[in-house]
Write an enzyme that holds these catalytic residues in place. Structure first.
Site, PDB file in Angstrom:
ATOM      1  N   ILE A  65       6.597  29.882 -31.657  1.00 58.12           N
ATOM      2  CA  ILE A  65       5.841  28.632 -31.772  1.00 58.12           C
ATOM      3  C   ILE A  65       5.618  28.485 -33.280  1.00 58.12           C
ATOM      4  O   ILE A  65       5.222  29.439 -33.952  1.00 58.12           O
ATOM      5  CB  ILE A  65       4.512  28.694 -30.976  1.00 58.12           C
ATOM      6  CG1 ILE A  65       3.695  27.402 -31.139  1.00 58.12           C
ATOM      7  CG2 ILE A  65       3.648  29.893 -31.335  1.00 58.12           C
ATOM      8  CD1 ILE A  65       2.478  27.318 -30.168  1.00 58.12           C
ATOM      9  N   SER A  66       5.927  27.312 -33.830  1.00 60.79           N
ATOM     10  CA  SER A  66       5.851  27.133 -35.286  1.00 60.79           C
ATOM     11  C   SER A  66       4.426  27.310 -35.791  1.00 60.79           C
ATOM     12  O   SER A  66       3.455  27.095 -35.072  1.00 60.79           O
ATOM     13  CB  SER A  66       6.339  25.729 -35.672  1.00 60.79           C
ATOM     14  OG  SER A  66       7.678  25.552 -35.312  1.00 60.79           O
ATOM     15  N   GLN A  67       4.348  27.653 -37.072  1.00 63.91           N
ATOM     16  CA  GLN A  67       3.055  27.765 -37.749  1.00 63.91           C
ATOM     17  C   GLN A  67       2.379  26.387 -37.763  1.00 63.91           C
ATOM     18  O   GLN A  67       3.045  25.380 -38.024  1.00 63.91           O
ATOM     19  CB  GLN A  67       3.352  28.238 -39.172  1.00 63.91           C
ATOM     20  CG  GLN A  67       2.148  28.487 -40.021  1.00 63.91           C
ATOM     21  CD  GLN A  67       2.547  28.883 -41.437  1.00 63.91           C
ATOM     22  OE1 GLN A  67       3.696  29.261 -41.699  1.00 63.91           O
ATOM     23  NE2 GLN A  67       1.599  28.786 -42.345  1.00 63.91           N
TER      24      GLN A  67
END
Ligand code: SAH
Length: 215
Positions: A65-67
């Site tokens: 999950i992206s930052q």
């Protein structure tokens, strides 16, 4: 309708929004979206306590999950408004998809990992997010059927810019894509006319690779 949330989680989320403001995110709607989405529910329960740190986390199938800063940065560059039709490449956990739903856009999103695709498809409506379509397929091809899009976001690192994504942009539309092999330069293309594109480059980011099916 959002999922049940504790005060503690809501408090941590407010802190995260402050961190994003300190890092330079300005778009109020994007910040509001992040403030209202229960990111902890998009992650494995063993990471739940860390969900409001500004970090990427594993979501299975070797993906992340992206930052939050990256999600906010890309969302800001898209400059979307309510009702815009948008395309996302790399549904993953569905978190970025939820941000786009919160912004009122009509979202089409493509994922190539079956397991993640299935999970997002079940989970997003459960917590009140209804993208127009989640598609199991190859993002390199875009999604010509519903083109043109006001904005296209690629949430994996692209070794090169796939042509179909440029051609599926509306005139005035924006493609936000991290380009590069090991590290990526965040790149924005704005379609000025049928044949002209304006290119802007931003800082360096790190993404999992946009994978190409070579068959
Ligand atoms: N937007 C996601 C980010 C997930 S990481 C989130 O917020 O959680 C990037 C995702 O891109 C992964 O799920 C990966 O499986 C997917 N991906 C990689 N190559 C792809 C391709 N060619 N087409 C569609 N999805 C792809």
């Amino acid at each position: 309708m959002r999922a049940k949330d504790t005060l503690k989680q809501a408090g941590k989320r407010k802190q995260l929004v402050k961190v994003l403001i300190d890092k330079g995110i300005k778009d109020k709607k994007v910040l509001e979206a992040i403030n209202s989405i229960p990111r902890h529910l998009f992650m494995d329960s063993s990471f739940e306590d860390h969900a409001y740190q500004d970090k990427a986390f594993p979501i299975g199938a070797d993906q992340t999950i992206s930052q939050p800063y990256t999600v906010a940065f890309q969302s800001e560059l898209m400059e979307v408004k309510s009702g815009d039709k948008v395309l996302e490449i790399g549904t993953g956990s569905g978190y970025q998809t939820a941000v786009l739903c919160e912004l009122g856009t009509k979202v089409y999103s493509i994922e190539r990992q079956k397991e993640l695709f299935k999970k997002a498809k079940l989970f997003l409506p459960k917590i009140g997010y209804r993208p127009k379509q989640l598609i199991f397929g190859d993002g390199y091809k875009g999604l010509a059927e519903f083109a043109p899009y006001k904005a296209i976001i690629v949430t994996a690192g692209a070794p090169y810019v796939p042509k179909p994504l440029l051609s599926q942009l509306a005139i005035g539309g924006r493609l936000v894509i991290p380009v590069g092999e090991n590290a990526q330069i965040m790149t924005l293309f704005i379609r000025k006319s049928e044949t002209q594109f304006e290119k802007h480059e931003f800082g360096e980011f790190r993404f999992v690779p946009l994978l190409e099916d070579k068959n």
